[in-house]
Design a protein around this motif. Structure first.
Motif, PDB file in Angstrom:
ATOM      1  N   PHE A  33     -30.733  18.713  37.001  1.00 34.39           N
ATOM      2  CA  PHE A  33     -29.738  17.741  36.545  1.00 34.39           C
ATOM      3  C   PHE A  33     -29.287  16.845  37.694  1.00 34.39           C
ATOM      4  O   PHE A  33     -29.289  15.609  37.581  1.00 34.39           O
ATOM      5  N   SER A  34     -28.883  17.457  38.808  1.00 31.27           N
ATOM      6  CA  SER A  34     -28.355  16.673  39.924  1.00 31.27           C
ATOM      7  C   SER A  34     -29.444  15.835  40.579  1.00 31.27           C
ATOM      8  O   SER A  34     -29.187  14.706  41.021  1.00 31.27           O
ATOM      9  N   GLY A  35     -30.697  16.356  40.639  1.00 38.25           N
ATOM     10  CA  GLY A  35     -31.783  15.556  41.192  1.00 38.25           C
ATOM     11  C   GLY A  35     -32.086  14.334  40.350  1.00 38.25           C
ATOM     12  O   GLY A  35     -32.303  13.237  40.879  1.00 38.25           O
ATOM     13  N   LEU A  36     -32.089  14.496  39.032  1.00 38.70           N
ATOM     14  CA  LEU A  36     -32.312  13.356  38.132  1.00 38.70           C
ATOM     15  C   LEU A  36     -31.198  12.333  38.266  1.00 38.70           C
ATOM     16  O   LEU A  36     -31.440  11.128  38.442  1.00 38.70           O
ATOM     17  N   MET A  37     -29.946  12.810  38.219  1.00 41.82           N
ATOM     18  CA  MET A  37     -28.818  11.877  38.219  1.00 41.82           C
ATOM     19  C   MET A  37     -28.569  11.264  39.588  1.00 41.82           C
ATOM     20  O   MET A  37     -27.958  10.201  39.695  1.00 41.82           O
ATOM     21  N   LEU A  38     -29.038  11.905  40.662  1.00 41.60           N
ATOM     22  CA  LEU A  38     -28.935  11.301  41.994  1.00 41.60           C
ATOM     23  C   LEU A  38     -29.624   9.947  42.010  1.00 41.60           C
ATOM     24  O   LEU A  38     -29.073   8.958  42.514  1.00 41.60           O
ATOM     25  N   PHE A  39     -30.808   9.872  41.429  1.00 39.76           N
ATOM     26  CA  PHE A  39     -31.573   8.624  41.491  1.00 39.76           C
ATOM     27  C   PHE A  39     -31.174   7.646  40.391  1.00 39.76           C
ATOM     28  O   PHE A  39     -31.274   6.433  40.586  1.00 39.76           O
ATOM     29  N   VAL A  40     -30.714   8.160  39.254  1.00 40.90           N
ATOM     30  CA  VAL A  40     -30.143   7.259  38.253  1.00 40.90           C
ATOM     31  C   VAL A  40     -28.912   6.566  38.842  1.00 40.90           C
ATOM     32  O   VAL A  40     -28.715   5.351  38.673  1.00 40.90           O
ATOM     33  N   GLY A  41     -28.072   7.341  39.552  1.00 43.04           N
ATOM     34  CA  GLY A  41     -26.900   6.751  40.194  1.00 43.04           C
ATOM     35  C   GLY A  41     -27.274   5.779  41.291  1.00 43.04           C
ATOM     36  O   GLY A  41     -26.661   4.703  41.422  1.00 43.04           O
ATOM     37  N   LEU A  42     -28.280   6.110  42.105  1.00 46.94           N
ATOM     38  CA  LEU A  42     -28.709   5.189  43.163  1.00 46.94           C
ATOM     39  C   LEU A  42     -29.235   3.885  42.583  1.00 46.94           C
ATOM     40  O   LEU A  42     -28.931   2.799  43.102  1.00 46.94           O
ATOM     41  N   GLY A  43     -30.023   3.972  41.517  1.00 47.97           N
ATOM     42  CA  GLY A  43     -30.526   2.747  40.898  1.00 47.97           C
ATOM     43  C   GLY A  43     -29.408   1.869  40.386  1.00 47.97           C
ATOM     44  O   GLY A  43     -29.447   0.637  40.545  1.00 47.97           O
ATOM     45  N   LEU A  44     -28.379   2.492  39.783  1.00 47.44           N
ATOM     46  CA  LEU A  44     -27.251   1.715  39.283  1.00 47.44           C
ATOM     47  C   LEU A  44     -26.438   1.122  40.429  1.00 47.44           C
ATOM     48  O   LEU A  44     -25.962  -0.018  40.341  1.00 47.44           O
ATOM     49  N   ALA A  45     -26.272   1.887  41.513  1.00 45.30           N
ATOM     50  CA  ALA A  45     -25.515   1.378  42.659  1.00 45.30           C
ATOM     51  C   ALA A  45     -26.242   0.209  43.318  1.00 45.30           C
ATOM     52  O   ALA A  45     -25.609  -0.764  43.761  1.00 45.30           O
ATOM     53  N   LEU A  46     -27.568   0.294  43.403  1.00 43.88           N
ATOM     54  CA  LEU A  46     -28.334  -0.779  44.029  1.00 43.88           C
ATOM     55  C   LEU A  46     -28.432  -2.015  43.141  1.00 43.88           C
ATOM     56  O   LEU A  46     -28.414  -3.144  43.631  1.00 43.88           O
ATOM     57  N   GLY A  47     -28.561  -1.798  41.833  1.00 41.34           N
ATOM     58  CA  GLY A  47     -28.762  -2.922  40.921  1.00 41.34           C
ATOM     59  C   GLY A  47     -27.549  -3.291  40.096  1.00 41.34           C
ATOM     60  O   GLY A  47     -27.666  -4.083  39.152  1.00 41.34           O
ATOM     61  N   GLY A  48     -26.392  -2.743  40.425  1.00 44.43           N
ATOM     62  CA  GLY A  48     -25.187  -3.041  39.662  1.00 44.43           C
ATOM     63  C   GLY A  48     -24.782  -4.496  39.776  1.00 44.43           C
ATOM     64  O   GLY A  48     -24.758  -5.057  40.873  1.00 44.43           O
ATOM     65  N   GLN A  49     -24.456  -5.107  38.666  1.00 44.03           N
ATOM     66  CA  GLN A  49     -24.012  -6.500  38.647  1.00 44.03           C
ATOM     67  C   GLN A  49     -22.496  -6.630  38.608  1.00 44.03           C
ATOM     68  O   GLN A  49     -21.960  -7.707  38.836  1.00 44.03           O
ATOM     69  N   ARG A  50     -21.817  -5.537  38.312  1.00 41.64           N
ATOM     70  CA  ARG A  50     -20.358  -5.523  38.305  1.00 41.64           C
ATOM     71  C   ARG A  50     -19.862  -4.421  39.219  1.00 41.64           C
ATOM     72  O   ARG A  50     -20.567  -3.471  39.521  1.00 41.64           O
ATOM     73  N   ARG A  51     -18.601  -4.548  39.639  1.00 39.08           N
ATOM     74  CA  ARG A  51     -18.037  -3.554  40.550  1.00 39.08           C
ATOM     75  C   ARG A  51     -18.003  -2.178  39.912  1.00 39.08           C
ATOM     76  O   ARG A  51     -18.274  -1.169  40.576  1.00 39.08           O
ATOM     77  N   LEU A  52     -17.692  -2.112  38.607  1.00 43.08           N
ATOM     78  CA  LEU A  52     -17.636  -0.824  37.930  1.00 43.08           C
ATOM     79  C   LEU A  52     -18.990  -0.128  37.966  1.00 43.08           C
ATOM     80  O   LEU A  52     -19.070   1.084  38.187  1.00 43.08           O
TER      81      LEU A  52
END
Length: 482
Positions: free
Chosen positions: A214-233
Motif C-alpha cells: 500500500f505505502s509503496g504504491l501510494m508513495l509514487f502516486v503522491g510523488l506524481g501528484l506533487a510533481l504534476g499538481g496544477q493547484r496548491r491543494l
C-alpha cells in the motif's frame, strides 16, 4: 428588537440538532469500538445518495471506504467484505448513470480485452478447481475487481475529475499511513542481523508486507501528484501522501516492498525530467533529517533499519525463510495441472497434501505473483497477466508523447506505483488482500483514463454560425473574384 423565528423553523432546527447529536454519538462509539479510521463510515453512508447521480462521488465513496475494508465487525463474517460491497455499488452506479444518459454501460480501452480474458480465465479455473468452495471467493473478487477497474476508467472522463479523485485518494492514504506509524516503536530484531524482525507496522492490514504494498504504491502516486499538481491543494496532498507513505514503507521493514520502491524510483527518474531535478534533493534532505532524529531519539530502531537493509543482499540472513521450498512446491503444482491450475485459493490446500514438496510449511501463497497465478489458475492465466501488463505499459508510453508535462508527471507517478507493486511481487504476493486488490485496479482505471487521447472538438467560426442561422455568406474564393 429580536426577530422571532416561526415555530416550524425551530422544530426543523431541533430535528437536525437531534440527528447531528445521534450521528456524533454513533460515530464516537464506532471509533471507540473499531478504531479511529472508522469515523469515515458515516461519511461514506451519507455519500451514497450523491454517488447514485455523480460519477465522481461514486468513485469517491470507494476511496473514503478504503480504511474500512479490514475493520472487524462492520459486516457479517463471510466471503464478501465491505470494500468489495462498495466496489459492486460503484460499478452499478456508474453503469446506471451511463445507461440513463443513453451511453454504453462501460467505456472500452485497448487494454480492456486482456482484463476481460483474465476474468474469464479465473472463472474457468474456479469451475475446474480441485476444491471448488475455497475457489469461489478469490475468483469472484477478481471478476468484481476487473469490472470495478473498468468502471473507474469509465467514470474518469477528463483530467479535471481524474485529478480530483487522485487528490482525494492521496489525502485518505496519507491518513492510513499516519495511523500505521503508531506501531513503529515496537520494532525489534528477533534474529542477529535483523533477518527476522518482530513488531513491524501493519496498520489496517493483516501483515507488514501488505502495508508495504500500500505505502509503496501510494508513495509514487503522491510523488506524481506533487510533481504534476496544477493547484496548491494537489501539490500539498501529493507531498503529504508521499512523505507519510515513505515513512510507513520504512517501518514495515518489508524488503520486497523496498525492492519495489527502488525499481519504481528508477522508472520515475528515467521518465520524468522534473523528478530528476527535484526528487534527489528532497530525498537527501529528508533522509538526513530522519536519520538524525532516529539516531537521537530511537537508536535501536535505526540499527534495526540499517541491518534490515543490509539483509537485502544476504540470502542467509533468515535461516527460517522457506521461500526455496515454497517456490519448489509452486512449480510442482504447475507441472501437475498446467492448463487450469489447482484452482483459486487452492494453493494452501494442495500444499498440505501428502505429495507436497514442503509439507511442513504453512503459507497462504507462493511468494511470487507469476508462480502463484500459474499454480492456481494455470500457465495461460500467467501469460494473460503478462500480456495485460505489457498492454498497459504500451498505452502509458504512447500517452507520454502527447500529454503536457504536468499530466505526464501524474501519469508517470501512477505507472511507477504499479511498477512498485509488480516488483514486490517477485518476492511476495499481497494481492490476496481485497483492499489492495481493488486499490490496484482503481489505479489501473486511473492509468487507462489518463492514456485516452481527448477527441478534437470543432469550434464553429463566425461564418459557420451565420450560415446555420440562414444568412448567405459568400466563400473566400467568390469574394476574391468579384
Amino acid at each position: 428588537m429580536p426577530v422571532r423565528l416561526p415555530a416550524r423553523t425551530w422544530s426543523a432546527r431541533g430535528v437536525w440538532l437531534a440527528v447531528a447529536t445521534l450521528a456524533g454519538m454513533g460515530t464516537t462509539l464506532l471509533v471507540l469500538v473499531a478504531g479511529p479510521l472508522t469515523a469515515v463510515l458515516p461519511v461514506v453512508l451519507g455519500l451514497l445518495p450523491l454517488a447514485i447521480g455523480s460519477p465522481f462521488w461514486a468513485v469517491a465513496t470507494f476511496v473514503l471506504a478504503l480504511p474500512l475494508g479490514l475493520v472487524d465487525g462492520l459486516v457479517p463474517a463471510g466471503p464478501v467484505d465491505l470494500v468489495q460491497l462498495v466496489a459492486v455499488f460503484v460499478v452499478a452506479a456508474v453503469v446506471l448513470q451511463r445507461v440513463v444518459a443513453g451511453r454504453p454501460p462501460l467505456r472500452w480501452h485497448a487494454s480492456a480485452g486482456w482484463a476481460v480474458v483474465m476474468a474469464v480465465v479465473a472463472v474457468v479455473a474456479m469451475v475446474t478447481a480441485r476444491n471448488v468452495p475455497p475457489a469461489v471467493p478469490p475468483a469472484v473478487a477478481l471478476v468484481v475487481a476487473v469490472a470495478f477497474g473498468l468502471a473507474v476508467y469509465s467514470a474518469c472522463e477528463g483530467w479535471t475529475m481524474l485529478r480530483r479523485l487522485i487528490t482525494l485518494l492521496a489525502v485518505v492514504s496519507a491518513a492510513v499511513c499516519l495511523y500505521s506509524l503508531g506501531a513503529a516503536g515496537d520494532i525489534q530484531a528477533t534474529l542477529p542481523g535483523a533477518g527476522a524482525v518482530g513488531g513491524r507496522a501493519a496498520g489496517i492490514f493483516q501483515s507488514p508486507n501488505q502495508l508495504g504494498t500500500f505505502s509503496g504504491l501510494m508513495l509514487f502516486v503522491g510523488l506524481g501528484l506533487a510533481l504534476g499538481g496544477q493547484r496548491r491543494l494537489e501539490r500539498l496532498a501529493g507531498s503529504a501522501c508521499a512523505l507519510l507513505s515513505a515513512a510507513a514503507l520504512l517501518v514495515t521493514l518489508s524488503r520486497g516492498a523496498w525492492v519495489g520502491a527502488l525499481a519504481a524510483s528508477i522508472l520515475l527518474l528515467a521518465l520524468s525530467p522534473r523528478a530528476r531535478r527535484i526528487v534527489p534533493l528532497v530525498v537527501a534532505s529528508t533522509a538526513g533529517v530522519l536519520l538524525t532524529v532516529l539516531a537521537l531519539a530511537a537508536p535501536q530502531l535505526l540499527q534495526v533499519l540499517v541491518s534490515r537493509a543490509a539483509a537485502l543482499v544476504d540470502l542467509d540472513a533468515n535461516p527460517e525463510d522457506a521461500r526455496p521450498l515454497i517456490y519448489q512446491e509452486a512449480v510442482r503444482q504447475i507441472v501437475e495441472r498446467p492448463w487450469t491450475g489447482q484452482g483459486p485459493g487452492n494453493y494452501t490446500v494442495v500444499m498440505e497434501s501428502a505429495d507436497s514438496a514442503a509439507p511442513t510449511v504453512a503459507v497462504l501463497h507462493a511468494h511470487n505473483v507469476l508462480l502463484h497465478v500459474a499454480a492456481e489458475a494455470g500457465l495461460p492465466a500467467a501469460v494473460v497477466l503478462v500480456a495485460f501488463t505489457l498492454s498497459v505499459a504500451r498505452a502509458v508510453l504512447l500517452a507520454r508523447r502527447w500529454l503536457p508535462e504536468p499530466d505526464r508527471d501524474v501519469l508517470t507517478g501512477l505507472a511507477a506505483g504499479l511498477v512498485a507493486v509488480m516488483s514486490q511481487g517477485v518476492m511476495d504476493f499481497t494481492l490476496g488482500n481485497p483492499t489492495l486488490l481493488f486499490l490496484v485496479w482503481m489505479v489501473v482505471g486511473f492509468v487507462l483514463a489518463a492514456t485516452v487521447r481527448p477527441q478534437a472538438t470543432w469550434v464553429p467560426s463566425s461564418a459557420d454560425r451565420l450560415r446555420s442561422a440562414g444568412v448567405t455568406v459568400p466563400s473566400p474564393a467568390l469574394r476574391s473574384s468579384t
